[in-house]
Design an enzyme around this catalytic site. Structure first.
Site, short mmCIF file in Angstrom:
data_model
loop_
_atom_site.label_atom_id
_atom_site.label_comp_id
_atom_site.label_asym_id
_atom_site.label_seq_id
_atom_site.Cartn_x
_atom_site.Cartn_y
_atom_site.Cartn_z
N HIS A 201 25.36 -62.66 21.70
CA HIS A 201 26.65 -62.13 22.13
C HIS A 201 27.23 -62.88 23.33
O HIS A 201 28.44 -62.84 23.57
CB HIS A 201 26.56 -60.63 22.42
CG HIS A 201 25.91 -60.28 23.71
ND1 HIS A 201 24.55 -60.12 23.85
CD2 HIS A 201 26.43 -60.04 24.94
CE1 HIS A 201 24.26 -59.81 25.09
NE2 HIS A 201 25.38 -59.77 25.78
N HIS A 263 20.58 -66.81 26.02
CA HIS A 263 21.87 -66.81 26.73
C HIS A 263 22.02 -68.02 27.65
O HIS A 263 23.00 -68.77 27.58
CB HIS A 263 22.02 -65.55 27.57
CG HIS A 263 21.92 -64.27 26.80
ND1 HIS A 263 22.19 -64.18 25.46
CD2 HIS A 263 21.60 -63.01 27.20
CE1 HIS A 263 22.03 -62.93 25.06
NE2 HIS A 263 21.66 -62.21 26.10
N ARG A 370 27.09 -72.61 37.94
CA ARG A 370 27.48 -73.22 39.22
C ARG A 370 27.08 -74.70 39.21
O ARG A 370 25.90 -75.03 39.14
CB ARG A 370 26.79 -72.48 40.37
CG ARG A 370 27.15 -72.99 41.77
CD ARG A 370 26.45 -72.12 42.83
NE ARG A 370 26.91 -70.75 42.77
CZ ARG A 370 27.85 -70.23 43.56
NH1 ARG A 370 28.40 -70.96 44.50
NH2 ARG A 370 28.21 -68.96 43.43
N GLN A 395 30.68 -62.88 34.43
CA GLN A 395 30.83 -61.44 34.71
C GLN A 395 30.30 -61.15 36.10
O GLN A 395 29.42 -61.86 36.58
CB GLN A 395 30.09 -60.61 33.65
CG GLN A 395 28.57 -60.76 33.69
CD GLN A 395 27.87 -59.97 32.61
OE1 GLN A 395 28.39 -59.76 31.53
NE2 GLN A 395 26.66 -59.53 32.89
N TYR A 401 36.42 -70.88 39.92
CA TYR A 401 36.85 -71.28 41.26
C TYR A 401 36.08 -72.50 41.73
O TYR A 401 34.96 -72.75 41.31
CB TYR A 401 36.76 -70.14 42.27
CG TYR A 401 35.38 -69.64 42.61
CD1 TYR A 401 34.70 -70.13 43.73
CD2 TYR A 401 34.77 -68.65 41.86
CE1 TYR A 401 33.44 -69.66 44.07
CE2 TYR A 401 33.51 -68.17 42.19
CZ TYR A 401 32.85 -68.67 43.30
OH TYR A 401 31.61 -68.21 43.63
#
Length: 515
Positions: A201, A263, A370, A395, A401
């Site tokens: 997912h 994941h 990151r 999330q 950013y």
């Protein structure tokens, strides 16, 4: 920034419908049957039924779609409704639509290893409108122990003879390379690869899918996306809660199998892969497999394992450690935290550490990628400048950013850390971001496999982690204790520092839009 035109949910869904029906893969007039195997379980109740409802509500399913639940329990559609409707988030204005949705639901009780039960299921599907020629989509919301029996019975008894047949398989896809190969070989003996949808997912999440557009749709990133400019890449998955009394299931698998091997490794592929020839499913997955083949098996020296203990200063669940969960075997050495360093051994990434870090009972809820860039050459600011970072926040509060240096306002020439920020909730105020399961289930209806795991991807992922998992289980490696609500074991920070990550602790991203 250009002002955004407010779009209602109806308008947004209208645009989506128009996009869907332009292609040949999605035939609005065909009858479709969505079969939920394991309809009485938690996954069906909390995720699958709500997702199908949202797609139905927004007009994103073919008009002639039926939902059939199947499980061993003797249930009715009313029982299914009572269990799942609290997760629908339906408004009073949607009551008529909700009644229409449940009128298209039915339920069949039966065993998973009994051909006669599947014959009853098939007879029921044939009795639906155009049921014998309908497209059939089977969602296996089941424990892996019954996959072999269920898939065999589906193949022998429940296949549509005219429409297409597709099978969604939930993780875990085995426990190691050997068990995964056994399961893959079994399923592949029954279905073609283009019929099999191995669902992760996380591949349906907005910011994970955004990785490809950020990388390959922006000229500014292309020249710097390599070992000459990037010092290290960190993939983080943090949960602020423990096992909440459900540790018995978690203990069978542990954090590496639960989060890291799937994941986080999938996100690594999207960051590290070369540009695919197109956005065609197999072109994308070919490049992901190439990346995985460049990663060696995990070395024990590049791993830190942890297990949370109760916080004496905490409250409620925070006072309990993993071993205090009554469903966890006494003295279990299963890790609830792991930090692992991988290396992609190719020309683009040679020597760059890819750090995968995940854990339960940590200090915050967060999933992010990151990229930390190398130091500026020829420093003229007396080491006041920190490394630039590009952060993709998956999330909560989806955002992209860039951490960068700017001059601090005032009389003096002092640099300080700041950010260029795109927070999705602010930029796209009136756009509802779809749930990951909504995207993925809709992809299956459309026949798109880009965001699903192919068998060779799965095999390479298990190849990387299986030797480590076997070593941990054989040696009964003792995880390092860390306090509930902390950052995790300090040894993990030391590992990251050793391989080149610089954590100053001087800057923390603050959501400027106060979502």
């Amino acid at each position: 920034m250009a002002e955004q035109v407010a779009l209602s949910r109806t308008q947004v869904c209208g645009i989506l419908r128009e996009e869907l029906y332009q292609g040949d893969a999605f035939h609005q007039s065909d009858t479709h049957i969505f079969i939920i195997m394991g309809a009485s379980g938690d996954l069906a109740k909390k995720k699958i039924y709500p997702t199908i409802w949202w797609l139905f509500r927004d007009g994103l399913l073919p008009e002639d779609t039926f939902i059939v639940g199947y499980a061993r329990s003797n249930l009715t559609v009313d029982d299914i409704r009572k269990q799942s409707e609290p997760y629908f988030k339906a408004t009073p204005e949607e009551n008529l639509k909700l009644e229409e949705f449940f009128s298209r639901n039915s339920y069949v009780a039966g065993q998973y290893d009994e051909p006669a039960s599947f014959q009853r299921l098939n007879a029921h599907m044939n009795s639906l409108h155009h049921g014998s020629q309908a497209n059939r989509l089977f969602y296996l919301a089941l424990p892996p122990t019954v996959y072999e029996a269920v898939t065999k019975n589906i193949k022998e008894t429940c296949m549509s003879q005219i429409g297409w047949n597709r099978v969604i398989v939930e993780k875990p896809f085995g426990k190691d390379l050997q068990s995964s190969d056994k399961l893959s070989n079994h399923i592949s003996s029954l279905f073609h690869e283009d019929q099999i949808y191995r669902i992760d997912h996380y591949l349906g999440k907005e910011m994970v899918q955004n990785l490809m557009v950020l990388r390959f749709g922006n000229r500014i990133f292309g020249p710097i996306w390599n070992r000459d400019n990037i010092a290290c890449v960190i993939f983080t998955f943090k949960e602020p809660f423990g096992t909440l009394g459900r540790g018995g299931y978690f203990d069978e698998f542990g954090i590496i199998r639960d989060v890291m091997q799937n994941h986080l490794l999938q996100m690594l592929c999207l960051v590290a892969m070369e540009k695919p020839a197109s956005t065609n499913s197999d072109d994308v997955r070919d490049e992901k497999v190439k990346v995985l083949k460049c990663i060696s098996e995990v070395r024990a020296t590049d791993v830190v394992l942890g297990q949370y203990v109760g916080n004496p200063d905490g409250e409620g669940e925070a006072t309990k450690g993993y071993l205090d969960d009554p469903t966890v075997p006494r003295g279990s050495t299963t890790a609830t935290f792991a930090a692992v360093v991988l290396y992609v051994e190719n020309e683009r990434w040679d020597g760059v550490p890819f750090i995968l870090r995940c854990g339960k009972a940590l200090n915050e809820r967060k999933a992010e990628v990151r990229l930390q860039f190398r130091d500026v050459a020829g420093d003229i600011f007396q080491r006041q400048c920190k490394r630039n970072e590009l952060v993709i926040r998956v999330q909560p509060n989806e955002a992209v950013y860039t951490k960068m240096m700017t001059k601090k306002p005032g009389m003096f020439f002092n640099p300080e850390e700041s950010e260029l920020d795109l927070t999705y909730g602010n930029r796209y105020k009136d756009v509802k971001l779809p749930d990951a399961y909504e995207r993925l289930i809709l992809d299956v209806f459309c026949g798109s496999q880009m965001h699903f795991v192919r068998s060779d991807e799965l095999r390479e992922a298990w190849r990387i982690f299986t030797p480590l998992l076997h070593h941990i289980e054989k040696e009964k490696t003792q995880p390092i204790a860390y306090v509930y609500g902390s950052r995790g074991p300090p040894e993990a920070d030391e590992l990251m520092k050793r391989v080149g990550f610089q954590y100053e602790g001087t800057y923390k991203w603050v959501n400027p839009h106060k979502l």
